[in-house]
Design an enzyme around this catalytic site. Structure first.
Site, PDB file in Angstrom:
ATOM      1  N   HIS A   1      -2.196   8.280   5.940  1.00 33.61           N
ATOM      2  CA  HIS A   1      -2.492   6.969   5.366  1.00 33.61           C
ATOM      3  C   HIS A   1      -3.915   6.596   5.783  1.00 33.61           C
ATOM      4  CE1 HIS A   1      -1.662   3.222   3.452  1.00 33.61           C
ATOM      5  NE2 HIS A   1      -1.808   2.517   4.551  1.00 33.61           N
TER       6      HIS A   1
ATOM      7  N   LYS B   1      -9.169   8.593   2.298  1.00 34.34           N
ATOM      8  CA  LYS B   1      -9.702   7.221   2.134  1.00 34.34           C
ATOM      9  C   LYS B   1     -11.121   7.142   2.677  1.00 34.34           C
ATOM     10  CE  LYS B   1      -5.340   4.610   2.065  1.00 34.34           C
ATOM     11  NZ  LYS B   1      -4.307   5.596   2.449  1.00 34.34           N
TER      12      LYS B   1
ATOM     13  N   CYS C   1       0.810  -1.221   0.000  1.00 30.15           N
ATOM     14  CA  CYS C   1       0.000   0.000   0.000  1.00 30.15           C
ATOM     15  C   CYS C   1       0.835   1.259   0.000  1.00 30.15           C
ATOM     16  CB  CYS C   1      -0.967  -0.044   1.170  1.00 30.15           C
ATOM     17  SG  CYS C   1      -2.016  -1.493   1.046  1.00 30.15           S
TER      18      CYS C   1
ATOM     19  N   PHE D   1       1.768  -3.400   3.962  1.00 30.18           N
ATOM     20  CA  PHE D   1       2.069  -4.744   4.471  1.00 30.18           C
ATOM     21  C   PHE D   1       3.530  -5.062   4.136  1.00 30.18           C
ATOM     22  CE2 PHE D   1      -2.412  -6.953   4.265  1.00 30.18           C
ATOM     23  CZ  PHE D   1      -2.877  -6.078   5.223  1.00 30.18           C
TER      24      PHE D   1
ATOM     25  N   HIS E   1      -9.682   2.440   0.077  1.00 21.47           N
ATOM     26  CA  HIS E   1      -8.246   2.176   0.021  1.00 21.47           C
ATOM     27  C   HIS E   1      -7.880   1.537  -1.320  1.00 21.47           C
ATOM     28  CE1 HIS E   1      -4.220   1.497   0.958  1.00 21.47           C
ATOM     29  NE2 HIS E   1      -4.302   0.793   2.073  1.00 21.47           N
TER      30      HIS E   1
ATOM     31  N   GLU F   1      -0.648   5.644  13.545  1.00 19.54           N
ATOM     32  CA  GLU F   1      -0.247   6.781  12.703  1.00 19.54           C
ATOM     33  C   GLU F   1      -0.403   8.092  13.488  1.00 19.54           C
ATOM     34  OE1 GLU F   1      -2.236   7.215   8.925  1.00 19.54           O
ATOM     35  OE2 GLU F   1      -0.801   8.743   8.260  1.00 19.54           O
TER      36      GLU F   1
END
Lengths: 88, 419
Positions: free
Chosen positions: B308, B340, B168, B404, B345, B319
């Site tokens: 994010h 998002k 991502c 990831f 996403h 975050e």
């Protein structure tokens, strides 16, 4: 037009129509461009991957197997119609 | 030939986007500022057996509008998105059709996953009919680098051609890597960004199994709620964003319109877990600090952070912590939004879409909101620009992307002009 090879004329027209339809779908060409003498690579713009995909689509359309060894002899639409007539 | 005398400064001269809230920059931006929700029931496949049955799909896109009929039918959707976004970006840049320039212009469009729909469909053919039934286009149109390869062929761009894959954070890494390529003069310009089309049976199954996605199927409009107390996972989405990066002197010489300058690229690894972020946000802190250092700015200069902000419990909490650790008390004064909440996403495209949002925010003086803010989480206590866009003058904006594998990427973009 030597499509029949002594076979049923109505069947031949049907096979030509079906081969034409599959060719149009796979190669993104129009029906008017596809003639019995059209060569897949030189006239209809196919590359080697297109030919593999086209052969697979024809196998599916006609329920037949087309061995790799036979593919080289199928350079035109007419060759292919004749080949499929013999197989079916 | 490489650019013998790079200016060392890299600007953005064109942009294109394909998103669940609009294809094309104008529509996309208008919907972002209006707080438009892009999430709804999945229509691309039958999901009746799936725990998650919602997604943010691109609705106003036809591959035939961007590719010839044969190719439109064959390529995986992630490639079609990249072709469209690239064409838009090059048009937006008024990019010259000049042979030498196109020798010096490369492509770097990443995808986190690549052609998963094609892979999934062809795997079924293998099981049903044997190896002879697998398409010769499976491999070329599945591999993630084909977005770059395909766009280079379509647009005749013959400079550096490659791909980065970092889940991502792919889109952000693609822009950061392309930025370095132009900065050091290995290309005069780069067409770069991210693209993703993961809404298919195997993609949905995999993310459902990882328990990463929301299951708020009855309320799709409120399902993506980053930082909200009742967030329960991300909403999967599809799309692409592509930028034209150009050596500043070259852009100035040809009189190009400059959208923004890229000034900072930070990156780090968590070295913690395959899917979960470091609980203290260590990697994210180091990524943000590296970007600030490279940009040569103090934390107080950052006027907007596009987070994010995935809407998972873990990401949004860590975050927030990481932003506070990197920025100190300044963190509370900076608007931080997660777009998002509207787009969902888009995985490997997200970093590119969100870097673009930062640039548009600077140009327009507007910060898009985080929608679906209903109940605040005590662990998420920053200014998330809840539910409505805000006018803010911004000189520098930051975008975070995490993936990831423990990838952390931060980009900083700047208003065009003096440094």
């Amino acid at each position: 037009m030597p499509l029949g090879c002594g076979g049923n004329k109505h069947m031949s027209a049907t096979i030509l129509e079906r081969v034409t339809k599959v060719t149009c779908e796979e190669l993104g060409v129009t029906e008017s461009e596809v003639k019995p003498e059209s060569r897949f690579i030189d006239d209809l713009g196919a590359d080697s991957l297109d030919v593999v995909e086209l052969v697979m689509a024809l196998e599916e359309e006609f329920g037949i197997d087309i061995p790799d060894d036979d593919v080289n002899s199928l350079s035109t639409v007419g060759d292919t119609v004749t080949y499929i007539e013999k197989k079916s | 030939m490489p650019n013998p005398q790079p200016s060392g400064r890299v600007v953005v001269t064109g942009a294109g986007a394909v998103t669940p809230i609009g294809t094309g920059i104008d529509k996309f931006w208008a919907n972002l500022c209006a707080g438009t929700n892009g999430v709804g029931p999945v229509s691309l496949l039958d999901v009746s057996d799936f725990p998650t049955r919602i997604a943010a799909e691109v609705k106003d896109f036809q591959p035939e509008d961007w590719l010839d009929k044969k190719e439109a039918r064959r390529v995986d959707r992630f490639i079609a998105f990249a072709v469209a976004a690239s064409r838009m970006a090059l048009n937006d840049a008024c990019f010259p059709d000049d042979h030498e320039l196109r020798d010096d212009t490369g492509v770097l469009i990443g995808s986190g996953i690549g052609g998963l729909t094609l892979m999934s469909d062809q795997t079924k053919k293998l099981h049903e009919g044997g190896p002879g039934k697998v398409s010769p286009f499976l491999v070329p149109y599945m591999i993630p680098d084909m977005a770059s390869g395909y766009v280079s062929i379509q647009e005749r761009l013959r400079g550096p051609n490659t791909c980065v894959v970092s889940a991502c954070s792919t889109g952000a890494d693609a822009i950061g890597t392309a930025y370095h390529i132009v900065k050091r003069g290995d290309a005069t310009a780069m067409v770069c960004g991210g693209t993703e089309a993961p809404i298919n049976e195997i993609g949905m199954s995999g993310f459902c199994a990882a328990r990463a996605m929301t299951t708020n199927n009855d309320n799709p409009a409120h399902a993506s709620r980053p930082f909200d107390l009742h967030r329960d996972g991300f909403v999967i989405a599809e799309g692409a964003a592509v930028l034209v990066l150009e050596d500043m002197e070259h852009a100035t010489r040809r009189g190009a319109n400059v959208l923004a300058e890229i000034v900072g690229y930070g990156m780090s690894g968590d070295a913690h877990h395959i899917t979960a972020p470091d609980p203290e946000g260590d990697g994210a802190v180091r990524s943000m600090k590296m970007a600030l250092m490279r940009a040569g700015v103090e934390p107080g200069s950052i006027g907007y952070i596009n987070a994010h902000g995935t809407s998972t419990q873990l990401n949004d909490k860590t975050e927030t912590l990481a932003i506070k650790r990197a920025f100190g008390d300044t963190a509370y004064k900076i608007p931080v939004s997660s777009t998002k909440s509207m787009i969902g996403h888009t995985l490997g495209a997200a970093g590119a879409i969100e870097a673009l949002i930062c640039m548009l925010s600077i140009r327009e003086g507007i910060v898009p909101p985080t929608i679906n803010q209903f109940e605040s989480d005590p662990e998420c206590d920053l200014d998330y620009v809840p539910n409505a866009a805000r006018k803010v003058k911004i000189d520098y904006a930051m975008s975070n992307s995490f993936g990831f594998g423990g990838h952390n990427v931060t980009l900083i973009v700047k208003r065009p002009g003096q440094r």
